[in-house]
Design an enzyme around this catalytic site. Structure first.
Site, short mmCIF file in Angstrom:
data_model
loop_
_atom_site.label_atom_id
_atom_site.label_comp_id
_atom_site.label_asym_id
_atom_site.label_seq_id
_atom_site.Cartn_x
_atom_site.Cartn_y
_atom_site.Cartn_z
N GLU A 176 0.81 -1.22 0.00
CA GLU A 176 0.00 0.00 0.00
C GLU A 176 0.84 1.26 0.00
OE1 GLU A 176 -3.86 -0.32 2.20
OE2 GLU A 176 -2.48 -1.35 3.50
N GLY A 232 -12.45 -7.25 5.60
CA GLY A 232 -13.53 -8.11 5.15
C GLY A 232 -14.84 -7.35 5.29
N ASP A 274 -12.48 -8.93 0.80
CA ASP A 274 -13.16 -10.22 0.90
C ASP A 274 -14.44 -10.03 1.70
OD1 ASP A 274 -12.54 -11.04 3.95
OD2 ASP A 274 -10.77 -10.09 3.12
N MET A 288 -8.03 -5.98 11.47
CA MET A 288 -7.22 -6.40 12.61
C MET A 288 -6.44 -5.27 13.31
SD MET A 288 -5.95 -10.02 10.92
CE MET A 288 -5.23 -10.69 12.41
N GLU A 289 -6.67 -4.01 12.94
CA GLU A 289 -5.82 -2.96 13.50
C GLU A 289 -6.51 -1.67 13.95
OE1 GLU A 289 -5.22 -4.10 10.27
OE2 GLU A 289 -3.64 -5.55 10.70
N1 SAH Z 1 -1.99 -13.09 3.44
C1 SAH Z 1 -1.71 -11.93 4.23
C2 SAH Z 1 -2.52 -12.02 5.51
C3 SAH Z 1 -3.04 -10.73 5.90
S1 SAH Z 1 -4.02 -10.79 7.35
C4 SAH Z 1 -0.25 -11.87 4.54
O1 SAH Z 1 0.38 -12.91 4.58
O2 SAH Z 1 0.31 -10.77 4.70
C5 SAH Z 1 -5.25 -9.73 6.92
C6 SAH Z 1 -4.97 -8.26 6.86
O3 SAH Z 1 -5.98 -7.66 6.12
C7 SAH Z 1 -4.98 -7.59 8.21
O4 SAH Z 1 -4.11 -6.48 8.20
C8 SAH Z 1 -6.46 -7.17 8.37
O5 SAH Z 1 -6.57 -5.88 8.92
C9 SAH Z 1 -7.01 -7.17 6.96
N2 SAH Z 1 -8.16 -8.05 6.66
C10 SAH Z 1 -8.65 -8.23 5.42
N3 SAH Z 1 -9.67 -9.12 5.42
C11 SAH Z 1 -9.84 -9.50 6.70
C12 SAH Z 1 -10.74 -10.42 7.34
N4 SAH Z 1 -11.64 -11.11 6.63
N5 SAH Z 1 -10.62 -10.61 8.68
C13 SAH Z 1 -9.70 -9.92 9.38
N6 SAH Z 1 -8.81 -9.05 8.82
C14 SAH Z 1 -8.88 -8.83 7.50
#
Ligand code: SAH
Length: 251
Positions: free
Chosen positions: A12, A78, A216, A192-193
């Site tokens: 980003e 999400g 998603d 998550m933040e």
């Molecule tokens: N595949 C990624 C995992 C990212 S975890 C990696 O390996 O880097 C998910 C990140 O996207 C987190 O920063 C969270 O804030 C956001 N996020 C997107 N979709 C989410 C969901 N369904 N549940 C929780 N966090 C989600």
């Protein structure tokens, strides 16, 4: 006034640090902070990493070490609310930690000893962020048609305002997202933040705003192609959004 720009993912902010004037990179608390100026505004760009604690650590560093006086968070999330589709953007008006539960001592979701479960976004900063987010959604040249089809992005990508729920869990099951919808019916998105950063900003009396691109639906399909989505859609839109936001901020 220095603005801290936090993103969860490297994609980003890729390339943005280099566009700052008089930029210097400072390493602190295991993170890299790009300190510089953009359109005459003092900014610090940083990556929070993933999860509430990582985000809180980064926010505290931005405030205490770099003296920022407002923080903006960009990221993906999400979609929870039925109206929120992949490709849409959610601007947070309030933030809650969906996994905070000290019941029965405190009501579910209440942050103990704060007497509240929700932390607010700053209205003025959120207004500028929403304006920048809308400009990005209106820019039809940013994401080409093939990419839109590949990720099933429906037109128009919409802008929503509302509650964002954060927790230390990637929500990727239909039952889990249904349970979240039941306990927080107004929540637009889950990530998550943001609620952690909102709490840190609340503690310090700083303005906070957050925007999330929906990657998603937090269900069983979340997310086959998460990395590709960030690379080809969310990352491009996040960088355009930051570029559109900075000139709107008062210097
Ligand atoms: N595949 C990624 C995992 C990212 S975890 C990696 O390996 O880097 C998910 C990140 O996207 C987190 O920063 C969270 O804030 C956001 N996020 C997107 N979709 C989410 C969901 N369904 N549940 C929780 N966090 C989600």
């Amino acid at each position: 006034m220095t603005t801290g720009i936090l993103s969860a993912m490297a994609q980003e902010q890729a390339g943005l640090g280099e566009r700052l004037d008089e930029v210097r990179i400072e390493r602190y608390a295991g993170r890299e902070f790009h300190v510089g100026r953009w359109h005459g505004r003092e900014v610090v760009l940083a990556l929070s990493r993933i999860g509430k604690v990582a985000a809180a650590t980064t926010a505290a560093a931005l405030i205490e070490r770099f003296g920022v006086s407002r923080i903006v968070f960009t990221g993906v999330a999400g979609g929870l609310h039925p109206s929120v589709r992949v490709g849409d953007t959610v601007v947070g008006t309030e933030f809650v930690q969906h996994d905070m539960d000290a019941s029965p001592i405190f009501p579910r979701h209440e942050v103990p000893l704060y007497g509240r479960s929700r932390f607010p976004a700053d209205a003025e900063l959120t207004g500028w962020l929403a304006q920048a987010a809308q400009a990005v959604l209106d820019d039809s040249d940013l994401i080409d048609e093939t990419t839109r089809q590949r990720f099933g992005l429906l037109q128009p990508q919409r802008l929503h305002h509302g509650l964002i729920a954060s927790g230390d869990r990637f929500v990727s099951g239909a039952a889990e997202s249904a349970a979240l919808r039941a306990s927080l019916p107004e929540a637009m998105a889950v990530e998550m933040e943001a609620a952690a950063v909102a709490q840190v900003c609340f503690d310090h009396g700083l303005a906070f705003a957050a925007v999330r691109n929906i990657s998603d639906r937090a269900d069983d399909t979340a997310h086959v192609d998460f990395d590709a989505y960030i690379q080809e859609v969310a990352g491009i839109q996040a960088r355009a959004l930051i570029a559109a936001l900075l000139p709107l901020l008062p210097p």
